[in-house]
Design an enzyme around this catalytic site. Structure first.
Site, PDB file in Angstrom:
ATOM      1  N   GLY A 198       0.785  -1.225   0.000  1.00 33.63           N
ATOM      2  CA  GLY A 198       0.000   0.000   0.000  1.00 33.63           C
ATOM      3  C   GLY A 198       0.816   1.273   0.000  1.00 33.63           C
ATOM      4  N   TYR A 209      17.232   1.297  -6.858  1.00 34.37           N
ATOM      5  CA  TYR A 209      16.060   2.087  -7.210  1.00 34.37           C
ATOM      6  C   TYR A 209      16.119   2.473  -8.684  1.00 34.37           C
ATOM      7  CZ  TYR A 209      12.665   5.874  -7.455  1.00 34.37           C
ATOM      8  OH  TYR A 209      11.600   6.667  -7.808  1.00 34.37           O
ATOM      9  N   LYS A 249      -1.086   5.321  -5.282  1.00 35.45           N
ATOM     10  CA  LYS A 249      -1.668   5.586  -6.595  1.00 35.45           C
ATOM     11  C   LYS A 249      -2.712   6.704  -6.543  1.00 35.45           C
ATOM     12  CE  LYS A 249      -0.910   0.693  -7.276  1.00 35.45           C
ATOM     13  NZ  LYS A 249      -1.535  -0.638  -7.126  1.00 35.45           N
ATOM     14  N   GLU A 271       2.317  -7.080  -9.598  1.00 39.57           N
ATOM     15  CA  GLU A 271       2.793  -5.727  -9.889  1.00 39.57           C
ATOM     16  C   GLU A 271       4.219  -5.765 -10.419  1.00 39.57           C
ATOM     17  OE1 GLU A 271       1.815  -2.659  -7.286  1.00 39.57           O
ATOM     18  OE2 GLU A 271      -0.086  -3.528  -6.667  1.00 39.57           O
ATOM     19  N   ARG A 308      -5.338  -9.719  -2.877  1.00 38.44           N
ATOM     20  CA  ARG A 308      -6.636  -9.153  -2.495  1.00 38.44           C
ATOM     21  C   ARG A 308      -7.223  -8.366  -3.661  1.00 38.44           C
ATOM     22  NH1 ARG A 308      -5.470  -3.755  -2.155  1.00 38.44           N
ATOM     23  NH2 ARG A 308      -3.353  -3.175  -1.510  1.00 38.44           N
ATOM     24  N   VAL A 325      -8.048  -1.337  -5.049  1.00 38.71           N
ATOM     25  CA  VAL A 325      -8.890  -0.146  -5.195  1.00 38.71           C
ATOM     26  C   VAL A 325      -9.247   0.061  -6.669  1.00 38.71           C
ATOM     27  CG1 VAL A 325      -8.954   2.372  -4.959  1.00 38.71           C
ATOM     28  CG2 VAL A 325      -7.955   0.973  -3.138  1.00 38.71           C
TER      29      VAL A 325
END
Length: 448
Positions: free
Chosen positions: A167, A205, A240, A278, A295, A298
């Site tokens: 998240g 990164y 997001k 992802e 899960r 959104v």
């Protein structure tokens, strides 16, 4: 052997709970809504067949109180619990408690949740499924010295992530050595507070990358399908803000490999339920596995708009033991869909959440428009929960047409009494780079 649920408890609040309750109502399933003292009278409590208060306004005393949730489920003799989005939606311990109470958990099994919820172990699963990962190995650090040596070897910038997190929480990007100690300290503290674990994963990164995810559906009979991809590169604070389906700049061969990788992961771990793989897209052809969300997301709404498939109903049917009635060749992608998250926030003050009484709450409508919300005029937005007010989704034949539709919707929308991010959303949509797909996860860092 399949069964039919008669009553489901929805262990969530807001638009997440409303979404599940509406799907259950259409399926002829009774629902039990739970609420905190701060959500008394909320829309989800009025839509549910039964509603029960499970604690005080703080989430830890109500929505995250497993004992109170399960006590309500037992009292109302429910067949299953749907965790919605957030809270217990990726909690293997809660899933196990449901199993012990002989109540079905609508989602994957606890072992799958635990496996893919650990970023280190999840990366190993991806490597075993021949999906590229960042770095040769998954590096979990246990001290500042280990982190320092890794960064010295790999070079800056690096990213620190809560190994048990998700998240967008528990993440720090470090660009130079002198910032490492403080960043690691803050990352560990946030991980311990939010995820009850201070384990940290460190990676190289990748700057100017896109965030692409693939929606999957899997049943207990080994059938796995994908419902296309979503681009989620427009983010603030690693969370997001605008999502699109499907990505308009993705190379088709890369898209195919992403889809195949997502399905391979599910098959390799025996995954059952709704899930999202992802990826980080470094350039048009090079991508890496990032994580799996076990899960409902959104942004699942835009996948539903382009496929016509109700993901919540599919979740429930899979949990009942039914096999997927949809084959991959049945999944057709129609047009383009975009979602904007309307948040109670001050943009000019670095996305500081706002709260107070909503004095006006007028939502847009029209052909190809979907609004998911649980707020109404005279509702109170409290500081205790997520700042999401609603999600506006627009579907049309092309990205350009959908953007025009979204701009019209945002102009129509009237929310008064609290601040929202409406202005920044409109400015993003009007930016020529957005229409062209010329942006990455760092877009808002330079956006004026």
């Amino acid at each position: 052997m399949s069964k039919k649920y008669k009553r489901i408890l929805v262990a969530n609040r807001g638009d997440s709970a409303v979404r599940v309750i509406r799907a259950c109502r259409e399926m002829g399933i009774e629902t039990v809504g739970v609420f905190s003292k701060g959500d008394r009278g909320a829309l989800h409590t009025r839509l549910a067949d039964y509603a029960i208060c499970i604690g005080d306004v703080q989430s830890k005393d109500s929505y995250l109180n497993a004992y109170n949730v399960l006590a309500a489920a037992t009292d109302y003799k429910v067949d299953a619990i749907h965790p919605g989005i957030g809270y217990f939606a990726e909690n293997p311990d809660f899933c196990e408690l449901c199993e012990e109470c002989k109540i079905d958990y609508i989602g994957p099994g606890s072992s799958n949740i635990a496996l893919m919820g650990d970023k280190v172990r999840a990366k190993r699963v991806a490597k075993e499924s021949n999906i590229p990962v960042i770095g040769d190995d998954s590096v979990e650090i246990n001290s500042y010295e280990e982190c320092y040596q890794y960064a010295k070897q790999m070079g800056y910038p690096i990213i620190l992530k809560a190994a048990k997190g998700g998240g967008g929480k528990g993440i720090r990007i470090v660009y130079k050595e002198e910032d490492l100690f403080r960043a690691l300290e803050l990352c560990i503290k946030e991980a311990e507070k939010v995820f009850d674990s201070g384990c940290i994963l460190v990676e190289r990164y990748i700057e100017d990358a896109k965030h692409i995810e693939v929606q999957v559906l899997a049943d207990q009979f080994g059938n796995v399908i994908h419902l296309g991809d979503r681009e989620c590169s427009i983010q603030r604070k690693n969370q997001k803000l605008i999502e699109e389906s499907r990505c308009t700049t993705l190379d088709e061969e890369t898209r195919r490999r992403m889809y195949e990788g997502a399905i391979d992961i599910c098959k390799n771990i025996g995954y059952v339920g709704v899930g999202t793989i992802e990826y980080i897209l470094e350039d048009n052809k090079t991508f890496y596995f990032m994580e799996m969300n076990t899960r409902l997301q959104v942004e699942h709404t835009i996948s539903e708009l382009i496929t016509g498939i109700d993901l919540v109903k599919e979740q429930i049917q899979i949990a009942q033991g039914e096999s997927l009635q949809i084959k991959q060749e049945d999944v057709l992608f129609q047009g383009y869909a975009i979602q904007c998250r309307i948040l109670a926030e001050y943009f000019k003050d670095d996305f500081v959440p706002d709260f107070g009484i909503i004095t006006r709450f007028d939502m847009p409508g029209g052909f190809g428009v979907r609004v998911d919300s649980a707020y109404e005029a005279d509702n109170i937005v409290t500081p205790y929960y997520d700042s999401l007010l609603c999600k506006i989704c627009c579907h049309d034949q092309t990205k350009g047409k959908a953007i025009n539709k979204m701009l019209r919707c945002l102009e129509e929308m009237r929310v008064e009494g609290i601040s929202t991010n409406k202005e920044v959303l409109m400015n993003i949509l009007k930016d020529t780079r957005f229409l062209a797909g010329d942006y990455a996860t760092t877009f808002l860092d330079t956006f004026n």
